[in-house]
Design a protein around this motif. Sequence first.
Motif, mmCIF file in Angstrom:
data_model
loop_
_atom_site.group_PDB
_atom_site.id
_atom_site.type_symbol
_atom_site.label_atom_id
_atom_site.label_comp_id
_atom_site.label_asym_id
_atom_site.label_seq_id
_atom_site.Cartn_x
_atom_site.Cartn_y
_atom_site.Cartn_z
ATOM 1 N N ARG A 168 -85.074 -79.859 -37.607
ATOM 2 C CA ARG A 168 -86.372 -80.115 -38.011
ATOM 3 C C ARG A 168 -86.787 -81.538 -37.875
ATOM 4 O O ARG A 168 -87.962 -81.594 -37.764
ATOM 5 C CB ARG A 168 -85.720 -80.193 -40.163
ATOM 6 C CG ARG A 168 -86.544 -80.485 -41.130
ATOM 7 C CD ARG A 168 -87.029 -80.415 -41.918
ATOM 8 N NE ARG A 168 -85.544 -81.308 -42.721
ATOM 9 C CZ ARG A 168 -84.839 -80.685 -42.684
ATOM 10 N NH1 ARG A 168 -84.354 -78.872 -43.034
ATOM 11 N NH2 ARG A 168 -83.692 -80.741 -43.065
ATOM 12 N N THR A 183 -88.689 -81.026 -34.394
ATOM 13 C CA THR A 183 -90.146 -80.185 -34.520
ATOM 14 C C THR A 183 -90.773 -81.337 -34.494
ATOM 15 O O THR A 183 -92.390 -81.053 -34.002
ATOM 16 C CB THR A 183 -89.757 -79.051 -35.373
ATOM 17 O OG1 THR A 183 -89.086 -78.912 -36.659
ATOM 18 C CG2 THR A 183 -89.042 -77.821 -34.695
ATOM 19 N N GLN A 184 -90.581 -82.028 -36.213
ATOM 20 C CA GLN A 184 -91.344 -83.143 -36.747
ATOM 21 C C GLN A 184 -91.467 -84.570 -35.301
ATOM 22 O O GLN A 184 -92.778 -84.419 -34.780
ATOM 23 C CB GLN A 184 -90.477 -83.962 -37.952
ATOM 24 C CG GLN A 184 -90.705 -82.916 -39.194
ATOM 25 C CD GLN A 184 -90.174 -83.828 -39.628
ATOM 26 O OE1 GLN A 184 -89.624 -85.103 -39.856
ATOM 27 N NE2 GLN A 184 -89.992 -83.174 -41.084
ATOM 28 N N GLU A 216 -94.078 -76.414 -34.875
ATOM 29 C CA GLU A 216 -94.274 -75.734 -36.322
ATOM 30 C C GLU A 216 -93.322 -74.989 -36.088
ATOM 31 O O GLU A 216 -93.055 -73.944 -35.300
ATOM 32 C CB GLU A 216 -95.869 -75.188 -36.863
ATOM 33 C CG GLU A 216 -95.820 -74.426 -37.807
ATOM 34 C CD GLU A 216 -97.082 -73.677 -38.081
ATOM 35 O OE1 GLU A 216 -96.798 -72.930 -38.910
ATOM 36 O OE2 GLU A 216 -97.573 -74.026 -37.339
#
Length: 443
Positions: A269, A272-273, A278
């Motif tokens: 997470r 990807t941020q 996405e």
Amino acid sequence: MSDATQDAPAHPGTTQTGKTAWTKFLTATEIDTRLIGMVAALLIIWTGFHLYGVIVNDFGAFLTPRNLWNLSVQTSSIGIMACGMVLVIITRHIDLSVGSILGFCAIIMGTVQVNILPQFLGLGHPAIWIITVLVGIAMGACIGAFQGALIAYGAIPAFIVTLGGLLVWRGSAFLVARGETISPVDETFSLLGGGPYGAIGATGSWIVGLIACAAVVLLVLNGRRQRTKFRFPQHPVWADTFIAVVGCAVAIGAVLLVNSYPWPRGIVRRYTQAEGIEIPEGGLFISHGFAIPVLILLAVGIVMTVLLRRTRFGRYVFAIGGNPEAAALAGINTQWMTVKIFAIMGGLAGLSAVVASARLNSATNALGTLDELYVIAAAVIGGTSLAGGVGTVFGAILGALVMQSLQSGMVLIGFDAGMQQVVVGSVLVLAVFLDILYRRNSK
């Protein structure tokens, strides 16, 4: 008549045929029986802990991609030093100071990259981790060479010199850091310790695996070509094919294993941020692949094997271990060889300090405590004889994997530290006893 008919036992019920077939297999493939024994012991250990965890204690399966991946990373530091310990023990010496050298080098590297280099190069400079690694390896090599000189030219027993080194370098690490923990280390340096970012991913792992398969096939073909060139008897085609297939299967199996261990969801997470990616509805699967410490261990194993088996230096090592007096009379400078062997051992201890401190993301003077016992045990379990003259590098790496498997399994089971030490000590004594029996039966 077939071979089976010719080798049939004279009396029904005897097992001579099986023994002859097994002997023929070992002769044709030139596989060391001790290597087979270590692989069998490793499989028994893994299976035992797995069944105990699933059926008896219900703490979870041992044979999972996550656990085996972590096991490979944990083995790296001990395995790197075990590669050097093989040379030391082959020449009838011992080094009890490797754990303390690791801790001292870790403190020096921590001081260099946290307190010194940023003042001159700036925080996060790309050269910091390179300079730090070179300083750690060079420091370990200098310490090893110094101890080797005391042993070779001062005629002080290696046991005494390295026992003193165990105390001196541990105390020096405490004095340099004043007992403090130095952290955090350089971000790039920390990748050398493994972790999700300290691995090469699925694609890189497949490249490594295919290179390993190609290397195995080329080595087998080159072996046949060299035997033809020097008019040596050829191995049966089936034997070389068997070696090639097993080698490739191990490489591909290792790739499939490390690629089946995904990044934790929290790290995915954050990644990807940061990258603006996405996450799909079903989640994003990112493989760890081979950890960098494991690749370092494999590289050290290959280099040390070539050094020991394919160079004059290696022949001198075995000659000294077989008969030091005869080696000296043959013109080998045994004193200078001793200095170089201990320098290599010290340099590998410095490299292990890189892996250990990077994995911990800090440097502490307690790092490497009791590692000397695990390193010696790994070398002995791997087939290195304390009587000298016998040993293999990859056997020591396999021995390190056996030791780490025992330790990790006992932690999962819930054994306390005292019981772990009892088991490790017992395994070491058993390994030496089995080596004595093997040498006695092979005469």
